[in-house]
Design a protein around this motif. Sequence first.
Motif, short mmCIF file in Angstrom:
data_model
loop_
_atom_site.label_atom_id
_atom_site.label_comp_id
_atom_site.label_asym_id
_atom_site.label_seq_id
_atom_site.Cartn_x
_atom_site.Cartn_y
_atom_site.Cartn_z
N ASP A 89 0.82 -1.21 0.00
CA ASP A 89 0.00 0.00 0.00
C ASP A 89 0.86 1.26 0.00
O ASP A 89 0.48 2.29 -0.56
CB ASP A 89 -0.93 0.00 1.22
N GLN A 90 2.03 1.19 0.65
CA GLN A 90 2.95 2.32 0.71
C GLN A 90 4.32 1.86 0.19
O GLN A 90 5.19 1.48 0.98
CB GLN A 90 3.06 2.85 2.14
N PRO A 91 4.50 1.88 -1.13
CA PRO A 91 5.76 1.38 -1.70
C PRO A 91 7.00 2.07 -1.15
O PRO A 91 8.02 1.41 -0.90
CB PRO A 91 5.59 1.66 -3.21
N GLU A 92 6.91 3.40 -0.93
CA GLU A 92 8.09 4.11 -0.44
C GLU A 92 8.48 3.65 0.96
O GLU A 92 9.67 3.48 1.27
CB GLU A 92 7.83 5.63 -0.43
N ALA A 93 7.48 3.42 1.82
CA ALA A 93 7.77 2.95 3.18
C ALA A 93 8.40 1.56 3.13
O ALA A 93 9.31 1.24 3.90
CB ALA A 93 6.50 2.94 4.01
N TRP A 94 7.89 0.71 2.22
CA TRP A 94 8.46 -0.64 2.06
C TRP A 94 9.92 -0.56 1.64
O TRP A 94 10.78 -1.25 2.20
CB TRP A 94 7.64 -1.39 1.02
N LEU A 95 10.19 0.28 0.65
CA LEU A 95 11.56 0.43 0.16
C LEU A 95 12.48 0.96 1.25
O LEU A 95 13.62 0.49 1.41
CB LEU A 95 11.58 1.39 -1.04
N LEU A 96 12.00 1.92 2.01
CA LEU A 96 12.82 2.49 3.07
C LEU A 96 13.13 1.44 4.13
O LEU A 96 14.26 1.35 4.63
CB LEU A 96 12.10 3.68 3.70
N SER A 97 12.14 0.63 4.48
CA SER A 97 12.34 -0.41 5.49
C SER A 97 13.38 -1.43 5.04
O SER A 97 14.29 -1.80 5.79
CB SER A 97 11.01 -1.10 5.79
N VAL A 98 13.27 -1.87 3.79
CA VAL A 98 14.22 -2.85 3.27
C VAL A 98 15.62 -2.24 3.19
O VAL A 98 16.62 -2.89 3.56
CB VAL A 98 13.77 -3.36 1.88
N ALA A 99 15.73 -1.00 2.72
CA ALA A 99 17.04 -0.35 2.61
C ALA A 99 17.65 -0.15 3.99
O ALA A 99 18.86 -0.37 4.18
CB ALA A 99 16.90 0.99 1.89
N ARG A 100 16.83 0.24 4.97
CA ARG A 100 17.35 0.45 6.31
C ARG A 100 17.85 -0.88 6.90
O ARG A 100 18.90 -0.95 7.53
CB ARG A 100 16.28 1.04 7.22
N ASN A 101 17.08 -1.96 6.69
CA ASN A 101 17.50 -3.26 7.21
C ASN A 101 18.81 -3.72 6.57
O ASN A 101 19.66 -4.32 7.24
CB ASN A 101 16.40 -4.30 6.96
N ARG A 102 18.97 -3.44 5.27
CA ARG A 102 20.23 -3.80 4.62
C ARG A 102 21.39 -3.04 5.26
O ARG A 102 22.47 -3.60 5.49
CB ARG A 102 20.17 -3.47 3.13
N THR A 103 21.16 -1.76 5.54
CA THR A 103 22.21 -0.95 6.16
C THR A 103 22.54 -1.47 7.56
O THR A 103 23.71 -1.57 7.95
CB THR A 103 21.75 0.52 6.26
N LEU A 104 21.50 -1.84 8.32
CA LEU A 104 21.73 -2.37 9.66
C LEU A 104 22.51 -3.68 9.61
O LEU A 104 23.41 -3.92 10.42
CB LEU A 104 20.40 -2.58 10.37
N ASP A 105 22.17 -4.54 8.64
CA ASP A 105 22.90 -5.80 8.50
C ASP A 105 24.37 -5.53 8.22
O ASP A 105 25.26 -6.22 8.75
CB ASP A 105 22.30 -6.63 7.37
N ALA A 106 24.64 -4.54 7.35
CA ALA A 106 26.03 -4.22 7.04
C ALA A 106 26.77 -3.75 8.29
O ALA A 106 27.93 -4.11 8.52
CB ALA A 106 26.08 -3.14 5.95
#
Length: 414
Positions: free
Chosen positions: A61-78
């Motif tokens: 429903d909110q593509p931008e929020a989804w993208l931000l969540s995935v990008a943030r999780n990738r950064t946290l994993d790094a």
Amino acid sequence: MTGSAAIHAAHEAAEKAARQSYGRLVAILSARTRDIAASEDALADAFARALERWPQEGIPDQPEAWLLSVARNRTLDAWRHSRVQDEATQTLLLLADEFTADTAGGEAVPDERLRLFFVCAHPAIDAAARAPLMLQTVLGLDAARMAGAFLVAPSTLGQRLVRAKARVRAAGIPFEFPQTRDLPHRLQDVLDGIYAAYGTGWDDVDGADAAQRGLTGEAIDLCRILCGLMPDEPEPLGLLALMLFCESRAAARRGAAGDYVPLDLQDTARWNHAMREEAERVLQHAAALKSLGAYQMEAAIQSAHCARRLGAQVPPDALVALYDGLLAWRPSIGARVSRACAVAIAEGSAAGLQALDAIAIAEVASYQPYWAARAHLLGGTGEPAAAREAYARAAGLSTSPAVRAYLAVQAERL
């Protein structure tokens, strides 16, 4: 929804999110990581995952929020897998979910996009790369899309951006939001970046991609914010006035059939006169601050063009004088070509052509407005063969079908 339809819908949704929100997402991620390149990498990975998962799982429903969540999780994993776990990293991990938390020093610039513009204007970054870096980092434009705004080949601009980012890494230039004291020193580069963003959208006024046209509105919005941020600076007001003058005429640049209409033939009833009047007020406000600059000069030139088209008696030599003033402040090929056209209005086509001849041909070999102006003036001096050749060259350098068609018609009329 069939497999191919789902894939198509996912691609459309991802493309829309990239166009409308790329800069804002990079800004939000960078506010935490203080690393533009890492934020871009994380966001690119998020878009790649979206194209894999959205066709199967459906578009959120909110593509931008989804993208931000995935990008943030990738950064946290790094960060978690990094061997360097310093105190700053731990702090960022704790704050990662605080989406809207302020960052140290960031309050100097209230808008995230504008904040990143100032970051890209860091004095250690090569001056020629600062504005392109703003457009790539904040607005998500690639070198091919930006090249026309900077009058360089896409490959040249791409290399410039690569070198700039390499220098940022090699020199250890920190990603730091600017303090209030830094803003005046970086203002000119930020203004240039905003105007370049406006130019990339303006160039597409006749194109099929309406989303890129929205960049003109975004550039105007950013400039309004900047004017509020630095109310005692006249040049942001000058730039705002300049863009408003141009934008007020946007609807009149095309005929009913989508054909190109030059300023002297535009139906002024289709102008946005409320916007034009606002531009006049903004320009007067800038003048009252009594510190002249190049963007104020450009806005004054646009004001004179509008007034002349509306029937006001603008002395032709006054327009030439305005271009002389602009060239004194900020020499450019565009200003020299425009001045030659003003000279032609004041003194005749032969004089305008002489002014064009004074420009080194190597500097304008690929500059389309030069060849269009030259063709027009050659026609005015009774040289139809040379004029047709110049029209053909101008058409070959134009990416706009409507402009090419207009030039072809002008050549046929000789």
